[in-house]
Design an enzyme around this catalytic site. Structure first.
Site, PDB file in Angstrom:
ATOM      1  CG  ASP A  14     -14.450   5.558   5.795  1.00  0.00           C
ATOM      2  OD1 ASP A  14     -15.053   4.421   5.752  1.00  0.00           O
ATOM      3  OD2 ASP A  14     -13.296   5.654   5.757  1.00  0.00           O
ATOM      4  NE  ARG A  24      -3.911  -1.759   0.370  1.00  0.00           N
ATOM      5  CZ  ARG A  24      -5.040  -1.934   1.110  1.00  0.00           C
ATOM      6  NH1 ARG A  24      -5.142  -0.914   1.972  1.00  0.00           N
ATOM      7  NH2 ARG A  24      -6.063  -2.845   1.029  1.00  0.00           N
TER       8      ARG A  24
END
Length: 272
Positions: free
Chosen positions: A143, A38
């Site tokens: 979020d 990532r």
């Protein structure tokens, strides 16, 4: 020898500690491969940082800036689709029938909204409900990742993916077909949802109690102590009789709480 930057166990631990500090999310040791993958967008011979150490040092200076938000966006996993765990939306419909007409206002919260499918499914469920509802009704969707919130606010999704999870009538009623084989949530549904960035370990700037909270498939990222703290805060922010939904594969076993089991990974607040 590979030219790819290496991530030592010690530096993985420091990056994991930084993520925990910023989000409360715990990375297990076996997630090291995920961190390397990532963060590859930041680290490499042709990237902004030649080594993971250089990235870490930049993050410690950045504080809560743009780089740190990119770091959080990269390491938070987001996966969602419309009507995921459909039984929960059947329970939501029951709640609306039994309780919504008696409420002065209605607040629903998608607490880990990802790319927005869950919150829009909640909105579609409200739109389908034929009974009386209070005029003051909103859906909050939050979020920690600004990247997924940007997707959610646009409300645009691949038509092929949607076809697997939405029946033809639902697509025709609540979505518009647009170019490039995509569909967009109709404005009438999008206007029902407020998307905001929120860290579940941070402040909850709410002025009204929630009727329903969806906290699904997110507790896996937290250690036991953080889970207990979040569940307690969910309880505090629900109306008496309100419902907390967790993922069908999740459990509150081992977590102190004051909910009663309702059904299908759904829990009800029974006292103030």
């Amino acid at each position: 020898m590979s030219d790819e930057p290496a991530l030592s166990d010690a530096l993985f631990a420091r990056l994991s500690a930084l993520l925990f500090q910023k989000t409360g999310i715990t990375l297990k040791d076996y997630k090291k491969y995920l961190v390397v993958s990532r963060l590859a967008r930041f680290v490499g011979p042709d990237k902004d940082y030649s080594t993971f150490e250089a990235l870490y040092q930049a993050l410690t200076v950045d504080g809560d800036g743009e780089l740190t938000q990119g770091f959080i966006n990269a390491l938070t996993t987001n996966f969602s689709y419309f009507f995921r765990d459909a039984v929960h939306f059947t329970v939501l419909e029951q709640y609306l029938r039994d309780r919504a007409p008696k409420q002065d206002y209605l607040r629903l919260w998608s607490a880990a909204s990802s790319t927005g499918e869950e919150a829009y499914t909640m909105a579609i469920t409200l739109a389908r409900y034929a009974g009386p509802l209070p005029s003051d009704r909103r859906i909050l969707a939050t979020d920690i990742s600004t990247k997924v919130l940007a997707v959610a606010e646009k409300g645009v999704y691949g038509a092929e993916s949607a076809e697997r999870n939405l029946d033809r009538l639902t697509r025709a009623t609540y979505f518009d077909a647009i170019e490039s084989n995509k569909i967009r949530v109709k404005d009438s549904i999008r206007r029902m949802v407020d998307f905001r960035q929120l860290n579940l370990q941070g402040n909850y700037p709410f002025t009204k109690l929630m009727d329903v909270i969806f906290l699904r498939n997110v507790m896996i990222y937290f250690a036991q102590e953080e889970k207990a703290q979040i569940i307690e805060r969910m309880h505090d922010h629900l109306k008496p009789g309100g419902l907390l939904f967790i993922g069908l594969s999740e459990s509150l076993a081992g977590i102190p709480h004051h909910f009663r089991t309702f059904r299908n990974s759904t829990f009800q607040k029974v006292r103030p």
